[in-house]
Design an enzyme around this catalytic site. Structure first.
Site, PDB file in Angstrom:
ATOM      1  N   ARG A  96       6.239   8.783  11.316  1.00 36.76           N
ATOM      2  CA  ARG A  96       6.306   7.682  11.606  1.00 36.76           C
ATOM      3  C   ARG A  96       6.336   6.657  10.458  1.00 36.76           C
ATOM      4  O   ARG A  96       6.550   5.442  10.505  1.00 36.76           O
ATOM      5  CB  ARG A  96       5.236   7.172  12.657  1.00 36.76           C
ATOM      6  N   ARG A 107       3.870   0.654  18.573  1.00 35.25           N
ATOM      7  CA  ARG A 107       2.928  -0.362  18.849  1.00 35.25           C
ATOM      8  C   ARG A 107       3.868  -2.021  18.372  1.00 35.25           C
ATOM      9  O   ARG A 107       3.680  -2.899  18.990  1.00 35.25           O
ATOM     10  CB  ARG A 107       1.821  -0.402  17.876  1.00 35.25           C
ATOM     11  N   ARG A 118      -5.607  -1.158  23.392  1.00 30.85           N
ATOM     12  CA  ARG A 118      -5.130  -1.802  22.384  1.00 30.85           C
ATOM     13  C   ARG A 118      -4.536  -2.969  23.279  1.00 30.85           C
ATOM     14  O   ARG A 118      -3.267  -3.120  23.397  1.00 30.85           O
ATOM     15  CB  ARG A 118      -4.153  -1.114  21.559  1.00 30.85           C
ATOM     16  N   PRO A 119      -5.453  -4.100  23.523  1.00 30.62           N
ATOM     17  CA  PRO A 119      -4.911  -5.134  24.236  1.00 30.62           C
ATOM     18  C   PRO A 119      -4.177  -5.960  23.640  1.00 30.62           C
ATOM     19  O   PRO A 119      -3.929  -5.917  22.348  1.00 30.62           O
ATOM     20  CB  PRO A 119      -6.358  -5.724  24.758  1.00 30.62           C
ATOM     21  N   ILE A 120      -3.293  -6.924  24.634  1.00 29.75           N
ATOM     22  CA  ILE A 120      -2.402  -7.830  23.936  1.00 29.75           C
ATOM     23  C   ILE A 120      -2.656  -9.233  24.170  1.00 29.75           C
ATOM     24  O   ILE A 120      -2.124 -10.197  24.345  1.00 29.75           O
ATOM     25  CB  ILE A 120      -1.100  -7.645  24.225  1.00 29.75           C
ATOM     26  N   GLN A 140      -4.591 -11.583  23.055  1.00 37.83           N
ATOM     27  CA  GLN A 140      -4.482 -12.740  21.994  1.00 37.83           C
ATOM     28  C   GLN A 140      -2.815 -13.062  21.849  1.00 37.83           C
ATOM     29  O   GLN A 140      -2.649 -14.250  21.326  1.00 37.83           O
ATOM     30  CB  GLN A 140      -5.115 -12.170  20.543  1.00 37.83           C
ATOM     31  N   CYS A 147      -0.087   4.298  18.072  1.00 42.44           N
ATOM     32  CA  CYS A 147      -1.210   5.432  17.742  1.00 42.44           C
ATOM     33  C   CYS A 147      -2.465   4.986  18.891  1.00 42.44           C
ATOM     34  O   CYS A 147      -2.514   3.937  19.138  1.00 42.44           O
ATOM     35  CB  CYS A 147      -1.791   5.327  16.458  1.00 42.44           C
ATOM     36  N   LYS A 153       5.315  -0.174   5.521  1.00 39.67           N
ATOM     37  CA  LYS A 153       5.660  -0.168   6.945  1.00 39.67           C
ATOM     38  C   LYS A 153       5.355  -1.303   7.751  1.00 39.67           C
ATOM     39  O   LYS A 153       6.226  -1.983   8.429  1.00 39.67           O
ATOM     40  CB  LYS A 153       5.067   0.909   7.636  1.00 39.67           C
TER      41      LYS A 153
HETATM   42  C1  UD1 Z   1      -1.802  -3.424  12.901  1.00 49.13           C
HETATM   43  C2  UD1 Z   1      -1.039  -2.230  12.084  1.00 49.13           C
HETATM   44  C3  UD1 Z   1      -1.925  -1.087  12.020  1.00 49.13           C
HETATM   45  C4  UD1 Z   1      -3.200  -1.391  11.534  1.00 49.13           C
HETATM   46  C5  UD1 Z   1      -4.015  -2.649  12.395  1.00 49.13           C
HETATM   47  C6  UD1 Z   1      -5.303  -3.362  11.708  1.00 49.13           C
HETATM   48  C7  UD1 Z   1       1.307  -2.675  12.339  1.00 49.13           C
HETATM   49  C8  UD1 Z   1       2.377  -2.241  13.055  1.00 49.13           C
HETATM   50  N1  UD1 Z   1       0.305  -1.910  12.702  1.00 49.13           N
HETATM   51  O1  UD1 Z   1      -1.895  -3.064  14.242  1.00 49.13           O
HETATM   52  O2  UD1 Z   1      -1.384  -0.025  11.323  1.00 49.13           O
HETATM   53  O3  UD1 Z   1      -3.930  -0.260  11.796  1.00 49.13           O
HETATM   54  O4  UD1 Z   1      -2.960  -3.746  12.430  1.00 49.13           O
HETATM   55  O5  UD1 Z   1      -4.972  -3.333  10.698  1.00 49.13           O
HETATM   56  O6  UD1 Z   1       1.279  -3.602  11.446  1.00 49.13           O
HETATM   57  N2  UD1 Z   1      -7.120  -6.874  19.512  1.00 49.13           N
HETATM   58  C9  UD1 Z   1      -7.525  -7.513  20.971  1.00 49.13           C
HETATM   59  N3  UD1 Z   1      -6.455  -8.223  21.407  1.00 49.13           N
HETATM   60  C10 UD1 Z   1      -5.204  -8.335  20.959  1.00 49.13           C
HETATM   61  C11 UD1 Z   1      -4.834  -8.051  19.720  1.00 49.13           C
HETATM   62  C12 UD1 Z   1      -5.649  -6.855  19.034  1.00 49.13           C
HETATM   63  O7  UD1 Z   1      -8.607  -7.531  21.226  1.00 49.13           O
HETATM   64  O8  UD1 Z   1      -4.252  -9.151  21.538  1.00 49.13           O
HETATM   65  C13 UD1 Z   1      -7.965  -6.092  18.804  1.00 49.13           C
HETATM   66  C14 UD1 Z   1      -7.496  -4.756  18.723  1.00 49.13           C
HETATM   67  O9  UD1 Z   1      -7.990  -3.959  19.921  1.00 49.13           O
HETATM   68  C15 UD1 Z   1      -8.432  -4.131  17.399  1.00 49.13           C
HETATM   69  C16 UD1 Z   1      -8.138  -5.476  16.600  1.00 49.13           C
HETATM   70  O10 UD1 Z   1      -8.089  -6.571  17.547  1.00 49.13           O
HETATM   71  O11 UD1 Z   1      -9.558  -3.893  17.800  1.00 49.13           O
HETATM   72  C17 UD1 Z   1      -7.207  -5.553  15.406  1.00 49.13           C
HETATM   73  O12 UD1 Z   1      -5.886  -5.070  16.114  1.00 49.13           O
HETATM   74  P1  UD1 Z   1      -4.481  -5.655  15.397  1.00 49.13           P
HETATM   75  O13 UD1 Z   1      -4.956  -6.353  14.172  1.00 49.13           O
HETATM   76  O14 UD1 Z   1      -4.009  -6.481  16.423  1.00 49.13           O
HETATM   77  O15 UD1 Z   1      -3.891  -4.319  15.222  1.00 49.13           O
HETATM   78  P2  UD1 Z   1      -2.286  -4.048  15.408  1.00 49.13           P
HETATM   79  O16 UD1 Z   1      -1.373  -5.333  15.211  1.00 49.13           O
HETATM   80  O17 UD1 Z   1      -1.922  -3.398  16.830  1.00 49.13           O
END
Ligand code: UD1
Length: 418
Positions: A397, A93, A122-124, A126, A117, A22
């Site tokens: 999903r 997401r 779940r901030p963006i 980065q 989920c 996925k």
């Molecule tokens: C992806 C996966 C999800 C998995 C996760 C961690 C997909 C579609 N989803 O989610 O299944 O559980 O990786 O392996 O591939 N964070 C920040 N700022 C940001 C982005 C992230 O602080 O801009 C933090 C998040 O809150 C979290 C950590 O970084 O604590 C990891 O998140 P991230 O690896 O980005 O997860 P996703 O890409 O959303």
């Protein structure tokens, strides 16, 4: 409304084939936009997040042809930016990837705030940091994210936290930028490597994926290709745990054993028998289960997406085990559902302390998110009696035909329409 009904207490026995990943399929399907050409993507899992992604691609103007249920031909020559609807984007997401591909191809992006989920915030930030480093500007207004740039120029990006999504977006936004981009503290997950391999097959130059420094040499244009998605390590891990939890024996085919190392190591520590070969693993209950301590971490650590399933097994293992969540701030919503089944779990900060060794009771429970839903299935399969799982849409999903795959392994499981 659909429910899953399980009459548990039967060991799972037989052979199961793992579907495509996925978390590789979603970015690769979105990345076809970057090619402005025709791509054929194989080994695509039959899951609702893929259907949603294909629907968003159609909204963006791509032509999607189903060759068979796991193979899609995607023609993105006529795609445009800013066309995805909030109604679809808010459900997933991975919609964040629309930002990276629209910015990469068109120099601007407009996307509704993504869903997915609920593991807490779940901030963006980065993702935005990466786009800004490449010279883009960002605005968040009325629930929409707008990103604009005159010209994307390769740059140096250092992530403050290891993020799969931000690493994917940094790669996608930089493959067509002018010059070289260096991404440091990058995520190392196998799906990052798969995305890089796909883009390189299309003519990109992405080097170092799988390590924490990725170098992208921007190119002028990409071309279409045929590409097969890697197997899903989380689906494989879920069946590995289900085999042990039901005191069964499963041959799990179409896997890359290297991707499963952290899961295999914990199962061995719990005294589960695991045999590995080139592209399959055989997992069998070895007569007892001993509790362990686990901490979820970015790859190659134990995956956060295996946390609830592992907790289900730890409820059945002798002694006290601790599982510490090292990626998301709130992944413990499954604990309340396990309590309905008689589990003894206490959450202290980021750690769940599990007093194991008692069989779980069947009960009505909810799938509070995708992986928690898989954990409820594992718990229900292990418990004597009838377990009914509500809110199962989240399971669909990410798990390809899980009910029919489990039935073929001897489970008494049905999906019913209520
Ligand atoms: C992806 C996966 C999800 C998995 C996760 C961690 C997909 C579609 N989803 O989610 O299944 O559980 O990786 O392996 O591939 N964070 C920040 N700022 C940001 C982005 C992230 O602080 O801009 C933090 C998040 O809150 C979290 C950590 O970084 O604590 C990891 O998140 P991230 O690896 O980005 O997860 P996703 O890409 O959303």
């Amino acid at each position: 409304m659909e429910q899953i009904v399980i009459n548990g207490g039967r060991p799972l026995v037989g052979t199961v084939e793992v579907s495509g990943s996925k978390n590789a399929a979603l970015p690769i399907l979105f990345a076809t936009i970057l090619t402005s050409d025709i791509c054929t993507i194989e080994n695509v899992p039959e899951i609702s997040d893929v259907s949603l992604t294909l629907e968003i691609l159609r909204e963006m103007g791509a032509k999607v042809k189903e060759i068979d249920k796991n193979t899609f031909e995607i023609d993105t020559r006529e795609a445009q930016s800013g066309r995805s609807s909030y109604e679809l984007v808010r459900q997933m997401r991975a919609s964040t990837y629309i930002m990276g591909v629209e910015l990469g191809r068109f120099g601007n992006a407009k996307v509704g705030w993504p869903g997915g989920c609920n593991f807490g915030l779940r901030p963006i930030d980065q993702h935005i940091k990466a786009f800004e480093a490449l010279g883009a500007s960002y605005e968040n207004a009325n629930g929409f994210i707008s990103i604009t740039s005159d010209k994307l120029i390769g740059s140096s990006i250092y992530f403050d936290t290891v993020s799969v999504g931000a690493t994917v977006n940094a790669i996608m936004a930089s493959v067509l930028a002018e010059g070289t981009t260096v991404i440091e503290n990058a995520a190392k997950e196998p799906h990052i490597v798969d995305l890089a391999n796909f883009l390189n097959t299309c003519g990109a130059s992405v080097r170092g994926a799988g390590t924490d420094v990725i170098k992208v040499n921007g190119c002028k244009k990409l071309h279409g290709c045929s590409y097969a998605i890697i197997p899903d390590m989380i689906e494989a891990g879920t069946y590995m745990i289900a085999a042990a939890a039901t005191k069964g024996k499963l041959k799990i085919e179409n896997v890359i054993p290297k991707h499963l190392e952290s899961i295999t190591a914990k199962l061995c520590e719990m005294q589960v028998d695991v045999e590995e070969d080139d592209d399959f693993v055989i997992v069998s209950y070895g007569g007892k289960l001993v509790n362990v301590n686990v901490k979820t971490q970015p790859y190659p650590g134990f995956p956060t997406d295996m946390h609830p399933q592992m907790s289900a097994l730890m409820c059945l293992a002798q002694g006290t085990g601790r599982i510490t969540e090292g990626v998301f701030e709130n992944r413990f919503r499954y604990v309340e559902e396990f309590a309905r089944m008689g589990a003894s779990i206490e959450v202290a900060g980021e750690t769940a302390i599990i007093e194991g060794g008692k069989p779980l009771n069947s009960a009505p429970v909810r799938a509070v998110d995708l992986r928690a839903g898989a954990a409820m299935i594992i718990a229900g399969l292990s418990a004597n009696g009838k377990t009914v799982i509500y809110d199962i849409e989240s399971i669909e999903r990410g798990y390809d035909n899980i009910v029919s795959k489990l039935k073929a392994l001897g489970a008494d499981i049905e999906k019913i329409e209520v």
